[in-house]
Write an enzyme that holds these catalytic residues in place. Sequence first.
Site, PDB file in Angstrom:
ATOM      1  N   ASP A 122       0.844  -1.192   0.000  1.00 32.20           N
ATOM      2  CA  ASP A 122       0.000   0.000   0.000  1.00 32.20           C
ATOM      3  C   ASP A 122       0.886   1.253   0.000  1.00 32.20           C
ATOM      4  OD1 ASP A 122      -1.982   1.937   0.509  1.00 32.20           O
ATOM      5  OD2 ASP A 122      -3.141   0.517   1.715  1.00 32.20           O
ATOM      6  N   ILE A 123       0.591   2.173  -0.886  1.00 30.89           N
ATOM      7  CA  ILE A 123       1.367   3.421  -0.974  1.00 30.89           C
ATOM      8  C   ILE A 123       0.542   4.594  -0.435  1.00 30.89           C
ATOM      9  CG2 ILE A 123       2.593   5.005  -2.552  1.00 30.89           C
ATOM     10  CD1 ILE A 123       3.838   2.166  -2.345  1.00 30.89           C
ATOM     11  N   LYS A 134       1.247  13.051  11.538  1.00 34.56           N
ATOM     12  CA  LYS A 134       2.151  14.195  11.755  1.00 34.56           C
ATOM     13  C   LYS A 134       1.371  15.395  12.279  1.00 34.56           C
ATOM     14  CE  LYS A 134       5.539  17.214   9.671  1.00 34.56           C
ATOM     15  NZ  LYS A 134       6.784  17.231   8.935  1.00 34.56           N
ATOM     16  N   ARG A 212       1.294 -14.426  32.175  1.00 35.10           N
ATOM     17  CA  ARG A 212       1.077 -14.024  33.566  1.00 35.10           C
ATOM     18  C   ARG A 212       2.348 -13.432  34.157  1.00 35.10           C
ATOM     19  NH1 ARG A 212      -0.996 -17.479  37.702  1.00 35.10           N
ATOM     20  NH2 ARG A 212       0.047 -19.231  36.714  1.00 35.10           N
ATOM     21  N   HIS A 273      14.619 -27.151  32.728  1.00 35.81           N
ATOM     22  CA  HIS A 273      15.421 -25.920  32.787  1.00 35.81           C
ATOM     23  C   HIS A 273      16.354 -25.767  31.583  1.00 35.81           C
ATOM     24  CE1 HIS A 273      13.928 -24.684  36.584  1.00 35.81           C
ATOM     25  NE2 HIS A 273      14.404 -25.714  37.241  1.00 35.81           N
ATOM     26  N   PHE A 466      36.314 -29.284  22.869  1.00 39.99           N
ATOM     27  CA  PHE A 466      37.494 -30.143  23.048  1.00 39.99           C
ATOM     28  C   PHE A 466      37.917 -30.290  24.514  1.00 39.99           C
ATOM     29  CE2 PHE A 466      39.894 -26.113  21.721  1.00 39.99           C
ATOM     30  CZ  PHE A 466      40.365 -25.806  22.989  1.00 39.99           C
ATOM     31  N   ASP A 471      42.400 -34.970  31.690  1.00 43.95           N
ATOM     32  CA  ASP A 471      41.684 -35.406  32.902  1.00 43.95           C
ATOM     33  C   ASP A 471      40.312 -36.016  32.606  1.00 43.95           C
ATOM     34  OD1 ASP A 471      40.729 -32.940  32.130  1.00 43.95           O
ATOM     35  OD2 ASP A 471      40.807 -32.033  34.129  1.00 43.95           O
TER      36      ASP A 471
HETATM   37  O1  93A Z   1      -2.945   1.840  -4.358  1.00 41.48           O
HETATM   38  S1  93A Z   1      -2.627   2.731  -3.298  1.00 41.48           S
HETATM   39  O2  93A Z   1      -1.317   2.633  -2.810  1.00 41.48           O
HETATM   40  N1  93A Z   1      -2.848   4.252  -3.784  1.00 41.48           N
HETATM   41  C1  93A Z   1      -3.647   5.148  -3.211  1.00 41.48           C
HETATM   42  O3  93A Z   1      -3.664   6.300  -3.632  1.00 41.48           O
HETATM   43  C2  93A Z   1      -4.475   4.729  -2.106  1.00 41.48           C
HETATM   44  N2  93A Z   1      -5.376   5.400  -1.376  1.00 41.48           N
HETATM   45  C3  93A Z   1      -5.912   4.547  -0.487  1.00 41.48           C
HETATM   46  N3  93A Z   1      -3.654   2.441  -2.109  1.00 41.48           N
HETATM   47  C4  93A Z   1      -4.453   3.408  -1.629  1.00 41.48           C
HETATM   48  N4  93A Z   1      -5.360   3.323  -0.630  1.00 41.48           N
HETATM   49  C5  93A Z   1      -5.715   2.091   0.074  1.00 41.48           C
HETATM   50  O4  93A Z   1      -6.844   1.531  -0.567  1.00 41.48           O
HETATM   51  C6  93A Z   1      -6.106   2.203   1.498  1.00 41.48           C
HETATM   52  O5  93A Z   1      -5.004   2.150   2.397  1.00 41.48           O
HETATM   53  C7  93A Z   1      -7.047   1.026   1.714  1.00 41.48           C
HETATM   54  O6  93A Z   1      -6.352  -0.094   2.206  1.00 41.48           O
HETATM   55  C8  93A Z   1      -7.562   0.690   0.335  1.00 41.48           C
HETATM   56  C9  93A Z   1      -9.051   0.963   0.219  1.00 41.48           C
HETATM   57  O7  93A Z   1      -9.459   0.844  -1.088  1.00 41.48           O
HETATM   58  P1  93A Z   1     -10.998   0.732  -1.484  1.00 41.48           P
HETATM   59  O8  93A Z   1     -11.728   1.798  -0.743  1.00 41.48           O
HETATM   60  O9  93A Z   1     -11.060   0.920  -2.954  1.00 41.48           O
HETATM   61  O10 93A Z   1     -11.453  -0.641  -1.043  1.00 41.48           O
END
Ligand code: 93A
Length: 517
Positions: A122-123, A134, A212, A273, A466, A471
């Site tokens: 995923d990008i 951020k 635990r 152990h 070794f 001994d």
């Molecule tokens: O293909 S992507 O890397 N490029 C994008 O621009 C993008 N925007 C959202 N993937 C992208 N997403 C991902 O699509 C989201 O992170 C999510 O996992 C998925 C949702 O896609 P849909 O709504 O079409 O099922």
Amino acid sequence: MRALISVSDKTGIVEFAKELEALGIQILSTGGTYKKLKEEGIKAVEVSEVTGFPECLDGRVKTLHPAIHAGLLAMRGKEEHMKQLEELHIEPIDFVIVNLYPFKATILKEDVTREEAVENIDIGGPTMLRSAAKNYQDVAVVTDPADYEKVLGELKGQGQVSLDTKFYLMQKVFMHTSNYDTMIADYLKKERKDTALPETLTLTYEKVQDMRYGENPHQKAAFYREIGKKKGSIVDALQLNGKELSFNNINDTNGALELLKEFSEPTVVACKHGNPCGVGSADNIEAAWDKAYQADKVSIFGGIVVVNRTVTAYMANEMSKIFLEVIVAPAFEEKALEILKGKKNVRVLQLADIEVPQNENAYDLKKVNGGLIVQTIDSKLLEEADIKVVTDRKPTDKEMEDMLFAMKVVKFVKSNGIALAKDKQTIGIGPGQVNRIWAAKQSIEHSRELISEEASAGSVLASDAFFPFDDCVEAAQEGGITAIIQPGGSIRDEDSIKKCNEYGITMVFTGMRHFKH
Ligand code: 93A
């Protein structure tokens, strides 16, 4: 207020979006998510409408647009930022609900192709998560469906998400995206069959469960698993009976399993152990159990037993006469399981593929204060061809068989370690001594005290490293031991060889040390 929803894992999303909508929040969404929300009657707006740009390249470009990222990154308290947004006709986005393409699930599939894996990197999703995180003071970013409720609760209660929660969500995002990227990098390293130890070491393990306590009751502990298929490993064992595994159970069982993997014939390993206390191999598994048990009927109490064949009713009956912490086997006869289940506390685990060894390039990690020492596992298997006879007397076939057996065992005994064996049964083990002669003496003492006065007579002795002096040969002679297997390589090897020749003991060198700490 506006929320951007783009999720691969659509669990709980419809309910969450409905609640957001009811709170008057406008919903923006990507293709698949938009479709799903629309079907459920939610008035979402497509991201392409906001960007004025269609989703393209098979969805590779959906949200990668300034109209989205400026909306996420603009600091609300900065006049200049807000002025610029206005000039650019961009509206702020206040919530981001994103979870990523299922990279992990994809690489776990049988026969996954590299192309398929890469397509699941995923990008756009991580980019939105990072932008929103951020700007955490102004944007609440939710990547884990488990947090939907928390966010809704605050929105309904206080009309906003607290700064504290937004900070928590931000931290969670960077943990998530860094794990996601590490997982990709690890997968690609394996694809390239790159065995070099990396310049920087990042580890992604996922929590199986909190425990635990740790090694002792005042230590906190959790169990994590490596991502990926792990055949023949404790992490994949199916628990059929007993309490939850403890920290020490997992550690000891893992050690016992690694030892067991050295053997293909029916074998039983008993450990305590982190050291083996009894190991037996035989033509059938019941005889192997008898040997492992008879090897040390005392230490096995409260121990771990691992078995590489089906546990029979006879074995279960015998096992249930003593207290065992853990029993692991590939299968159990129905009657055997019934007997073992009669003991509420004994943890019974089924592990298919128990014999599958670790990948020889797997890392063995040890934490030191301020650092980590990393090595590949001690996977080398001993073969008869590697063995050099160094004494006048050559070993008999039976001695050779027992020496190979004992060496496989001592490989898993803490250093300095000595193991005595006879008829494919350990009869004495001397683990973790600060000098070798004590380990040798302890192994003989073990056989005398726990088996019989003359048990060590006619046995073989294996040493993990070794002999620095002669001994140990002296001690072997006193114990009636007839054959010795050790790596060799000491500057005083000649002294030990001479002494063996004097006593008519046969000795072989393997050239391979097996320290274990
Ligand atoms: O293909 S992507 O890397 N490029 C994008 O621009 C993008 N925007 C959202 N993937 C992208 N997403 C991902 O699509 C989201 O992170 C999510 O996992 C998925 C949702 O896609 P849909 O709504 O079409 O099922």
